[in-house]
Structures are given as structure tokens and as C-alpha cells.
Design a protein around this motif. Structure first.
Motif, PDB file in Angstrom:
ATOM      1  N   GLY A   1       0.583  -1.183   0.032  1.00 52.41           N
ATOM      2  CA  GLY A   1      -0.092   0.037  -0.160  1.00 52.41           C
ATOM      3  C   GLY A   1       0.987   1.472  -0.034  1.00 52.41           C
ATOM      4  N   LEU A   2       1.994   1.438   0.723  1.00 54.89           N
ATOM      5  CA  LEU A   2       2.664   2.403   0.937  1.00 54.89           C
ATOM      6  C   LEU A   2       3.594   2.674  -0.521  1.00 54.89           C
ATOM      7  CD1 LEU A   2       3.534   5.145   2.511  1.00 54.89           C
ATOM      8  CD2 LEU A   2       5.367   3.582   3.593  1.00 54.89           C
TER       9      LEU A   2
ATOM     10  N   ALA B   1       2.663   1.751  -3.139  1.00 56.94           N
ATOM     11  CA  ALA B   1       1.926   2.282  -4.142  1.00 56.94           C
ATOM     12  C   ALA B   1       1.705   3.799  -4.317  1.00 56.94           C
ATOM     13  CB  ALA B   1       0.559   1.686  -4.188  1.00 56.94           C
ATOM     14  N   THR B   2       1.616   4.412  -2.972  1.00 59.13           N
ATOM     15  CA  THR B   2       1.864   5.733  -3.069  1.00 59.13           C
ATOM     16  C   THR B   2       3.208   6.525  -3.626  1.00 59.13           C
ATOM     17  OG1 THR B   2       2.698   5.926  -0.790  1.00 59.13           O
ATOM     18  CG2 THR B   2       0.332   5.661  -0.982  1.00 59.13           C
ATOM     19  N   LYS B   3       4.153   5.778  -3.555  1.00 62.61           N
ATOM     20  CA  LYS B   3       5.295   6.077  -4.239  1.00 62.61           C
ATOM     21  C   LYS B   3       5.666   5.932  -5.743  1.00 62.61           C
ATOM     22  CE  LYS B   3       6.913   6.890  -0.179  1.00 62.61           C
ATOM     23  NZ  LYS B   3       6.917   8.249   0.463  1.00 62.61           N
ATOM     24  N   GLY B   4       4.309   5.244  -6.311  1.00 61.80           N
ATOM     25  CA  GLY B   4       4.317   5.255  -7.974  1.00 61.80           C
ATOM     26  C   GLY B   4       4.694   3.769  -8.116  1.00 61.80           C
TER      27      GLY B   4
ATOM     28  N   THR C   1       4.051  -0.087  -8.393  1.00 65.90           N
ATOM     29  CA  THR C   1       3.105  -1.071  -8.760  1.00 65.90           C
ATOM     30  C   THR C   1       3.842  -2.386  -8.254  1.00 65.90           C
ATOM     31  OG1 THR C   1       3.789  -1.421 -10.830  1.00 65.90           O
ATOM     32  CG2 THR C   1       1.731   0.085 -10.114  1.00 65.90           C
TER      33      THR C   1
ATOM     34  N   ASN D   1      -9.768   0.238   5.841  1.00 65.46           N
ATOM     35  CA  ASN D   1      -8.411   0.878   5.860  1.00 65.46           C
ATOM     36  C   ASN D   1      -7.528  -0.388   6.413  1.00 65.46           C
ATOM     37  OD1 ASN D   1      -6.195   2.363   5.670  1.00 65.46           O
ATOM     38  ND2 ASN D   1      -6.431   3.383   7.753  1.00 65.46           N
TER      39      ASN D   1
ATOM     40  N   THR E   1      -3.674   1.004   4.879  1.00 63.05           N
ATOM     41  CA  THR E   1      -3.314   1.056   3.302  1.00 63.05           C
ATOM     42  C   THR E   1      -4.293   2.114   2.677  1.00 63.05           C
ATOM     43  OG1 THR E   1      -4.714  -0.845   2.678  1.00 63.05           O
ATOM     44  CG2 THR E   1      -2.185  -1.006   3.179  1.00 63.05           C
ATOM     45  N   THR E   2      -5.638   2.469   3.228  1.00 61.71           N
ATOM     46  CA  THR E   2      -6.670   3.185   2.896  1.00 61.71           C
ATOM     47  C   THR E   2      -7.386   2.315   1.795  1.00 61.71           C
ATOM     48  OG1 THR E   2      -5.558   4.208   0.856  1.00 61.71           O
ATOM     49  CG2 THR E   2      -5.221   5.391   2.996  1.00 61.71           C
TER      50      THR E   2
END
Length: 439
Positions: free
Chosen positions: A148-149, A151-154, A156, A412, A416-417
Motif C-alpha cells: 500500500g505504501l 503504491a503511493t510512491k508510484g 506497482t 483501511n 493502506t486506505t
């Protein structure tokens, strides 16, 4: 990145008991329990644990000794459903994480000396925990949080590789000493105590790297190696009342105040600025791990000279026992157990028996974690007592538990939301052998 490290390091402990009983209490201390289960009204050497007041009603004076060996095997499975898993292998959004816990040989000792109306008794056993659990593929809370985290950095899931694994162990060794006194022909009482020594620890790691095609550089890393020890004293009182073919018994074990202290051998964290998040696991830090008070009430009845039955009730006041980070407050109630057993003297030398136990915890989603989860259950046991001669008895038994799956859904999932679900499942099997000797 800090969130990955916090979740990984702060949850590396595995604290589920391998034996029967409450969250931090083992009730199977003798093969007689495994074969009949409801032993709270027992008048035999296994009563040193299950009904110490009843020892005053033993038929003969002298020494009573018992040695027990048990083997316990357990599996713990977590079926995790999380959308990002689909991107890893394209096979679906669910993964199975399986852990195994085993205790190939668990010894215990019970002893008593009866002289007239007085009986002194002692025991040594593993009164809590009792095994080591290994998750060779880590846990969903590690993988999902990292994915999840990242993914927030772009990034995959096809761009990196996550490896994690963990081992946890927990043993509570108990040495008990007490005195029983028969007040009259129908009433006996007991007072004593148990010294508990906690020994546990955990080893685990999480490693996230870019795939070789992208350079293979490290994105996150945790390594944790920590032992824990602690001790506490449990005062115990009990009473036994005999009326004809009936026998009634009660025992109360007071809450054991216990803190466990870290002896940390290794904490490696990347990035280094996340080190403060590992403060609870640094060397010398103390964490509450109380053993809850336990009330047992039992009744036994002699249906025929060769046929006996018992029923029993246990209450564990788990909500009043301190846990790490106040976790006990998320329980909805203390644990309740309902037990029943029957035994039949098939011959003068052979007694066969069986029993049933239902365990009902006050579980909630906030209480359940990947590293320490529980499931309501029922257990069955059966076995035999063999009278080898007038002094020597052999008890042999098999005991297994069937658990209800526990489903935990979160909007959540592991911070990871993203929505996700864990289904917790367990199995448990125990084999026991006890040798009892009287002289």
C-alpha cells in the motif's frame, strides 16, 4: 516508509497458547484432562491442578506421584483478501498465509503427600503458552502494508519483491505448592500459590527490493531478534464438598501481575529515522502481560459404581488483565468455558472416558491481529486409564479442537486506505500420556 516499519516491528510477537484454556492459561496439565476434560471435581492425583482441595479425600495416606508427557500440534491460517495481490501474480486477490506451532514434548509433574486430614501438594508444568509458531512466508499485515505504501510512491507490485518471515515462541513455567485440609467428613479446603516464569521471544524480518531489472536496490528492511522474560505469583484457594454420590468443587486463581522485559539482540531498521518507532522493543523495556484470574466450578456424580459423570464451568477475567498497549480493553467480555465428561470402568483394570469443552471468547476486530488471534471453539477428548497394579496407573488420551473461523473486514486494511479482509482459522491436536504411582 515509516508506516511499514511500525507495523512490521510492533507486531512480531506470537502469543497464542498451544494448549487448551484461556488467552494466557493452559488447563490441560494431565492426560486425565485430555481423556475426560471435566476434571474440576476429580479426587485423584491430577487434582493437584484441577481440584487441589479434593486431595484431602484421597482414600489412602501416603505419597502420590505423577509424570506427564504431551505432544501438541497446531496450525494457524490467515486467508487475506487485498486488491493489490491481483497485480502480483494475476491469480486473484486472496492469499493463504499458514503458520505451524509445535511442542513435541511437554513434561509436567504432580505430587502429593497425605497424612490424616492434611495433604501437601506440588506441581511443575507449562501453565501458559507452550510452543513455537513459524510463518515462513511472513504475514499479510507485512505484505499489504508495504504494498500500500509503495503504491503511493508510484511503485506497482510488478516492480518490486517483498520477502518476510517470522518465528515467535512463548512458555510460562509454573511451580505450584499448596496445602489441603479436611475440616470434616464432607468439607475440605485448599490454599496455595504458583510461581510463574515467562520465557519468550521473536525473530522476524521484512525486506522490500526493486526487481533486478530495475536495479534491485533496497526499499525497506527490518531485522528484529528479541528475547523476553518475566515472573509473577498466583495465589490460589479452593474448596471441595462431598454429599453421598455427589462431589462439588471450586477453585479461584487470583490475577497474576506480570511484566515481561526485553533482552534485545538485534534491531536493524532502514531508514534509520524510523528507529524511534521501535522503542517498545529495545533492550530493557517492560511490557504488561498479566495472567487473568480464573474461577472454576465443578460437580461430579456417581451414576453407578462403575460409571461417573462431571460438568464444569470456567471464567477467565481477561478484561481485567493488563496486556501490551491496553489491548484487553477491546475484549467484549471475559472468556467462558463449559465442560462435560464421563468415564466408565469397563473392567477392574480398564477405565474408558470422553469429554467435551466449549470455549467462548469476547473477541472483537480491534482485538484480533495477524500475530495474536483467537477463535471460539469446541474440543473433544477421549482415552483410557489402565490399572497396571495396585500402585501404578497409566493414562493415555487424545484431544482435538475445532475452531470457528473469524472474519475481520477493514475499510483501511493495515493502514493502506484500501478495503481488505482477513479470515482467521486454526487447528489443534494434543496427545498425552501420564504415569501415576502411589506408595
Amino acid at each position: 516508509m515509516k508506516k511499514i516499519l511500525l507495523i512490521g516491528a510492533a507486531t512480531l510477537m506470537v502469543s497464542n497458547p498451544t494448549f487448551a484454556g484461556g488467552i494466557l492459561t493452559n488447563t490441560n496439565q494431565h492426560a486425565s484432562f485430555l481423556r475426560m476434560i471435566a476434571r474440576g471435581a476429580s479426587i485423584d492425583i491430577d487434582g493437584v491442578y484441577s481440584n487441589p482441595a479434593g486431595l484431602s479425600f484421597l482414600t489412602e495416606d501416603g505419597f502420590y506421584l505423577s509424570l506427564t508427557g504431551q505432544s501438541a500440534y497446531q496450525t494457524r491460517e490467515i486467508t487475506s483478501t487485498f486488491p493489490l495481490f491481483q497485480a502480483v501474480d494475476g491469480e486473484g486477490t486472496s492469499r493463504l498465509y499458514k503458520g505451524t506451532a509445535s511442542a513435541p514434548f511437554i513434561p509436567s509433574f504432580h505430587g502429593a503427600y497425605k497424612k490424616g486430614d492434611w495433604t501437601i501438594s506440588a506441581s511443575f508444568a507449562i501453565t501458559g503458552g507452550g510452543g513455537k509458531a513459524s510463518f515462513d512466508d511472513g504475514l499479510p499485515m507485512f505484505s499489504a502494508a508495504a504494498m500500500g505504501l509503495l503504491a503511493t510512491k508510484g511503485l506497482t507490485p510488478d516492480k518490486y519483491i517483498i520477502n518476510s518471515a517470522m518465528d515467535g515462541r512463548q512458555y510460562i513455567y509454573g511451580a505450584q505448592l499448596g496445602l489441603s485440609y479436611k475440616i470434616n467428613d464432607w468439607l475440605s479446603v485448599f490454599a496455595g500459590g504458583r510461581m510463574n516464569y515467562f520465557s519468550g521471544g521473536y525473530e522476524g524480518f521484512l525486506d522490500a527490493k526493486l526487481i533486478p531489472e530495475r536495479g534491485g536496490s533496497q526499499l525497506a528492511n527490518i531485522e528484529l531478534d528479541c528475547d523476553q522474560t518475566g515472573w509473577g505469583l498466583t495465589p490460589i484457594i479452593g474448596a471441595d464438598v462431598k454429599f453421598g454420590k455427589w462431589n462439588f468443587a471450586a477453585k479461584y486463581e487470583f490475577k497474576t501481575n506480570m511484566n515481561i522485559e526485553n533482552k534485545t539482540h538485534k534491531i536493524d531498521v532502514n531508514p534509520v529515522e524510523a528507529e524511534p518507532l521501535l522503542a517498545p522493543y529495545k533492550d530493557g523495556v517492560n511490557t504488561p502481560s498479566d495472567i487473568p484470574s480464573l474461577l472454576t466450578i465443578a460437580a461430579g456424580y456417581e451414576i453407578l459404581p462403575t460409571l461417573r459423570a462431571s460438568v464444569e464451568y470456567h471464567f477467565y477475567d481477561d478484561k481485567s488483565a493488563g496486556m501490551a498497549e491496553g489491548r484487553q480493553k477491546y475484549l467484549t467480555k471475559g472468556a467462558n468455558e463449559y465442560l462435560a465428561g464421563i468415564e466408565w470402568d469397563a473392567t477392574k483394570q480398564l477405565t474408558i472416558s470422553g469429554g467435551y469443552q466449549n470455549t467462548d471468547y469476547g473477541l472483537s476486530n480491534n482485538f484480533q491481529t495477524d500475530t495474536s488471534f483467537y477463535c471460539d471453539s469446541y474440543s473433544l477428548g477421549f482415552g483410557a486409564k489402565i490399572k497396571m497394579n495396585s500402585h501404578l496407573n497409566l493414562n493415555i488420551a487424545y484431544f482435538w479442537t475445532t475452531y470457528d473461523d473469524y472474519t475481520k473486514t477493514s475499510e483501511n486494511y493495515n493502514n493502506t486506505t484500501i478495503k481488505g479482509t482477513d479470515v482467521y482459522a486454526r487447528t489443534n491436536k494434543v496427545f498425552g500420556l501420564s504415569v501415576d504411582y502411589h506408595f
